[in-house]
Design a protein around this motif. Structure first.
Motif, PDB file in Angstrom:
ATOM      1  N   ALA A   1      -7.173   5.927 -13.560  1.00  0.00           N
ATOM      2  CA  ALA A   1      -8.358   5.888 -12.706  1.00  0.00           C
ATOM      3  C   ALA A   1      -7.964   5.857 -11.234  1.00  0.00           C
ATOM      4  O   ALA A   1      -8.569   6.551 -10.400  1.00  0.00           O
ATOM      5  CB  ALA A   1      -9.211   4.672 -13.058  1.00  0.00           C
ATOM      6  N   LEU A   2      -6.939   5.073 -10.905  1.00  0.00           N
ATOM      7  CA  LEU A   2      -6.498   5.029  -9.518  1.00  0.00           C
ATOM      8  C   LEU A   2      -5.775   6.310  -9.122  1.00  0.00           C
ATOM      9  O   LEU A   2      -5.848   6.748  -7.964  1.00  0.00           O
ATOM     10  CB  LEU A   2      -5.608   3.804  -9.290  1.00  0.00           C
ATOM     11  CG  LEU A   2      -6.369   2.543  -8.853  1.00  0.00           C
ATOM     12  CD1 LEU A   2      -7.390   2.099  -9.898  1.00  0.00           C
ATOM     13  CD2 LEU A   2      -5.417   1.402  -8.531  1.00  0.00           C
TER      14      LEU A   2
ATOM     15  N   PHE B   1     -12.263  -2.348 -16.468  1.00  0.00           N
ATOM     16  CA  PHE B   1     -12.606  -2.506 -15.055  1.00  0.00           C
ATOM     17  C   PHE B   1     -11.902  -3.708 -14.431  1.00  0.00           C
ATOM     18  O   PHE B   1     -11.507  -3.668 -13.259  1.00  0.00           O
ATOM     19  CB  PHE B   1     -14.116  -2.614 -14.883  1.00  0.00           C
ATOM     20  CG  PHE B   1     -14.853  -1.319 -15.164  1.00  0.00           C
ATOM     21  CD1 PHE B   1     -14.202  -0.101 -15.066  1.00  0.00           C
ATOM     22  CD2 PHE B   1     -16.190  -1.325 -15.516  1.00  0.00           C
ATOM     23  CE1 PHE B   1     -14.855   1.095 -15.320  1.00  0.00           C
ATOM     24  CE2 PHE B   1     -16.860  -0.140 -15.777  1.00  0.00           C
ATOM     25  CZ  PHE B   1     -16.191   1.074 -15.673  1.00  0.00           C
TER      26      PHE B   1
ATOM     27  N   ARG C   1     -13.407   6.676 -15.773  1.00  0.00           N
ATOM     28  CA  ARG C   1     -14.448   5.774 -15.254  1.00  0.00           C
ATOM     29  C   ARG C   1     -13.781   4.810 -14.279  1.00  0.00           C
ATOM     30  O   ARG C   1     -12.855   4.093 -14.632  1.00  0.00           O
ATOM     31  CB  ARG C   1     -15.122   5.011 -16.396  1.00  0.00           C
ATOM     32  CG  ARG C   1     -15.876   5.925 -17.351  1.00  0.00           C
ATOM     33  CD  ARG C   1     -16.770   5.157 -18.306  1.00  0.00           C
ATOM     34  NE  ARG C   1     -17.345   6.045 -19.299  1.00  0.00           N
ATOM     35  CZ  ARG C   1     -18.412   6.807 -19.098  1.00  0.00           C
ATOM     36  NH1 ARG C   1     -19.013   6.757 -17.924  1.00  0.00           N
ATOM     37  NH2 ARG C   1     -18.868   7.598 -20.049  1.00  0.00           N
ATOM     38  N   HIS C   2     -14.290   4.815 -13.053  1.00  0.00           N
ATOM     39  CA  HIS C   2     -13.720   4.011 -11.980  1.00  0.00           C
ATOM     40  C   HIS C   2     -14.568   2.769 -11.745  1.00  0.00           C
ATOM     41  O   HIS C   2     -15.806   2.830 -11.828  1.00  0.00           O
ATOM     42  CB  HIS C   2     -13.624   4.847 -10.698  1.00  0.00           C
ATOM     43  CG  HIS C   2     -12.827   4.225  -9.610  1.00  0.00           C
ATOM     44  ND1 HIS C   2     -13.346   3.315  -8.732  1.00  0.00           N
ATOM     45  CD2 HIS C   2     -11.513   4.383  -9.255  1.00  0.00           C
ATOM     46  CE1 HIS C   2     -12.415   2.932  -7.875  1.00  0.00           C
ATOM     47  NE2 HIS C   2     -11.297   3.571  -8.169  1.00  0.00           N
ATOM     48  N   HIS C   3     -13.917   1.651 -11.429  1.00  0.00           N
ATOM     49  CA  HIS C   3     -14.641   0.378 -11.321  1.00  0.00           C
ATOM     50  C   HIS C   3     -15.615   0.345 -10.151  1.00  0.00           C
ATOM     51  O   HIS C   3     -16.565  -0.449 -10.160  1.00  0.00           O
ATOM     52  CB  HIS C   3     -13.658  -0.787 -11.206  1.00  0.00           C
ATOM     53  CG  HIS C   3     -12.907  -0.848  -9.907  1.00  0.00           C
ATOM     54  ND1 HIS C   3     -11.902   0.042  -9.573  1.00  0.00           N
ATOM     55  CD2 HIS C   3     -13.010  -1.697  -8.853  1.00  0.00           C
ATOM     56  CE1 HIS C   3     -11.422  -0.264  -8.398  1.00  0.00           C
ATOM     57  NE2 HIS C   3     -12.075  -1.307  -7.927  1.00  0.00           N
ATOM     58  N   GLU C   4     -15.425   1.195  -9.135  1.00  0.00           N
ATOM     59  CA  GLU C   4     -16.336   1.251  -7.997  1.00  0.00           C
ATOM     60  C   GLU C   4     -17.063   2.590  -7.891  1.00  0.00           C
ATOM     61  O   GLU C   4     -18.246   2.629  -7.567  1.00  0.00           O
ATOM     62  CB  GLU C   4     -15.582   0.987  -6.688  1.00  0.00           C
ATOM     63  CG  GLU C   4     -15.124  -0.444  -6.513  1.00  0.00           C
ATOM     64  CD  GLU C   4     -14.469  -0.665  -5.166  1.00  0.00           C
ATOM     65  OE1 GLU C   4     -14.010   0.320  -4.542  1.00  0.00           O
ATOM     66  OE2 GLU C   4     -14.401  -1.835  -4.732  1.00  0.00           O
TER      67      GLU C   4
ATOM     68  N   GLN D   1      -8.512  -2.443 -13.587  1.00  0.00           N
ATOM     69  CA  GLN D   1      -8.521  -1.600 -12.391  1.00  0.00           C
ATOM     70  C   GLN D   1      -8.601  -2.452 -11.127  1.00  0.00           C
ATOM     71  O   GLN D   1      -7.893  -2.201 -10.146  1.00  0.00           O
ATOM     72  CB  GLN D   1      -9.701  -0.636 -12.422  1.00  0.00           C
ATOM     73  CG  GLN D   1      -9.563   0.509 -13.391  1.00  0.00           C
ATOM     74  CD  GLN D   1     -10.728   1.479 -13.258  1.00  0.00           C
ATOM     75  OE1 GLN D   1     -11.288   1.657 -12.188  1.00  0.00           O
ATOM     76  NE2 GLN D   1     -11.086   2.101 -14.358  1.00  0.00           N
TER      77      GLN D   1
ATOM     78  N   ALA E   1      -6.379   2.343 -16.532  1.00  0.00           N
ATOM     79  CA  ALA E   1      -6.604   1.850 -15.175  1.00  0.00           C
ATOM     80  C   ALA E   1      -5.696   2.573 -14.186  1.00  0.00           C
ATOM     81  O   ALA E   1      -6.104   2.934 -13.079  1.00  0.00           O
ATOM     82  CB  ALA E   1      -6.374   0.347 -15.116  1.00  0.00           C
TER      83      ALA E   1
ATOM     84  N   HIS F   1     -17.478  13.870  -8.326  1.00  0.00           N
ATOM     85  CA  HIS F   1     -18.324  12.746  -8.701  1.00  0.00           C
ATOM     86  C   HIS F   1     -19.237  13.241  -9.820  1.00  0.00           C
ATOM     87  O   HIS F   1     -20.002  14.196  -9.636  1.00  0.00           O
ATOM     88  CB  HIS F   1     -19.152  12.266  -7.516  1.00  0.00           C
ATOM     89  CG  HIS F   1     -18.345  11.631  -6.428  1.00  0.00           C
ATOM     90  ND1 HIS F   1     -18.021  10.291  -6.434  1.00  0.00           N
ATOM     91  CD2 HIS F   1     -17.775  12.157  -5.309  1.00  0.00           C
ATOM     92  CE1 HIS F   1     -17.305  10.008  -5.369  1.00  0.00           C
ATOM     93  NE2 HIS F   1     -17.134  11.125  -4.671  1.00  0.00           N
TER      94      HIS F   1
ATOM     95  N   GLU G   1      -8.549   8.675  -8.262  1.00  0.00           N
ATOM     96  CA  GLU G   1      -9.123   8.267  -6.985  1.00  0.00           C
ATOM     97  C   GLU G   1      -8.266   8.739  -5.810  1.00  0.00           C
ATOM     98  O   GLU G   1      -8.789   9.152  -4.771  1.00  0.00           O
ATOM     99  CB  GLU G   1      -9.248   6.740  -6.935  1.00  0.00           C
ATOM    100  CG  GLU G   1      -9.779   6.204  -5.611  1.00  0.00           C
ATOM    101  CD  GLU G   1      -9.662   4.701  -5.483  1.00  0.00           C
ATOM    102  OE1 GLU G   1     -10.167   4.163  -4.473  1.00  0.00           O
ATOM    103  OE2 GLU G   1      -9.065   4.053  -6.362  1.00  0.00           O
TER     104      GLU G   1
END
Length: 321
Positions: free
Chosen positions: A189-190, A29, A284-287, A32, A186, A249, A193
């Motif tokens: 993840a982006l 995280f 898994r996303h940090h936000e 990220q 990371a 989600h 997103e």
């Protein structure tokens, strides 16, 4: 190809397609957040690098690719696909021309098949195709980064950041200046997103560009003939793609993320209901917490609650039905 940056403190090797670079350096995280803040870099040196030279390179590539590149300005980034005769996605090329050479980076290990196809299509054109993977390493800098770009690097700049093609011998020295190092997880993840598809993850043997939202960004609808164009034109003008990319989600209470290929069903039909799609990438996303991309049948209602395996999922539209 194993990256020398795997010797950096905390480096944990990635697995599968991304083997050869770091999955993370100890804090997913934090890494990220660094990218989201415009700092750090991602080692993508496992990706293939292909170079095309010669006076006819752009006009020749224009005949083979889904993108309009015959007049591509030097320094302007674009992306393009190579399709099968039936319009299914085979390769995605992330391109930039430096005025004398057209550079492309591609999925790890796919450059040999790509080059074999390009070589088979040279005919009388004044072009040369070369695998430069052993000489150049891909490094990603996030949008907003103020990291210095070394002389001699090929730069491919997009709204999401910059891809640098560095001489591989300079990778370690550059990493020491441009840190902190950020792992491929990371970066993934982006990517999820931002709803960005990736060949081999969001694609299977029958994926067409419309399903992933690649019309426009990678497929130009007003250019001439290329392999698979008939399918692209027919779907664009006369029909709809059979599937569509969605952003999910996922239920955050589950310990494990649903793996690539996990079957998706409509929740109201229960775990034994009909299969309507599959997970392509989950992270898994940090936000945002656990999120995923998935391919589902086009006619799945937009408000349908979904199950990815046993994990509840709510969908957001990426490609309109």
């Amino acid at each position: 190809m194993k990256s020398p940056l795997l010797s950096l403190p905390g480096a944990v090797p990635a697995e599968g397609v991304d083997e050869g670079v770091a999955a993370h350096y100890g804090d997913l995280f934090r890494e990220q957040r660094a990218l989201a803040d415009g700092t750090g870099f991602v080692d993508l040196s496992h990706r293939g690098v292909v170079a095309v030279t010669g006076d006819d390179r752009l006009s020749w590539l224009h005949l083979l690719l889904t993108q309009h590149v015959s007049e591509l300005p030097a320094g302007e980034a674009t992306e393009a696909l190579i399709l099968s005769a039936h319009g299914h996605i085979e390769h995605a090329l992330y391109l930039v021309d430096d005025g004398t050479t057209t550079w492309a980076h591609v999925e790890p290990g796919t450059q040999d098949a790509l080059i074999a196809y390009l070589e088979s299509m040279k005919f009388f054109y004044r072009v040369e195709v070369a695998d430069r993977t052993d000489e150049f390493a891909v490094v990603y800098l996030p949008a907003g980064s103020i990291a210095e770009v070394p002389a001699g690097a090929v730069v491919r700049e997009t709204a999401y950041g910059r891809d640098l093609l560095l001489p591989r011998t300079e990778l370690e020295a550059y990493a020491a200046k441009a840190g902190p190092a950020v792992g491929i997880l990371a970066h993934e993840a982006l990517r999820v997103e931002h709803h960005q598809p990736r060949v081999g993850f969001e694609t299977d043997h029958r994926t067409i560009p419309h399903e992933l939202g690649w019309i426009g960004s990678a497929v130009h609808l007003q250019k001439g003939c290329y392999r698979g164009q008939e399918t692209v034109a027919r779907v664009q003008n006369l029909g709809k793609p059979p599937r569509r990319l969605v952003f999910l989600h996922l239920d955050g209470s589950d310990v494990h993320l649903p793996a690539h290929g996990t079957e998706i069903r409509v929740a109201d039909e229960g775990p034994d209901g009909r299969k309507i799609g599959f997970i392509t990438t989950s992270v898994r996303h940090h936000e945002l917490g656990p999120i995923a991309l998935a391919l589902v049948k086009r006619n799945v209602p937009l408000d349908a609650r979904l199950l990815a395996g046993e994990t509840a999922a709510a969908q957001e539209v990426v490609v309109e039905p």
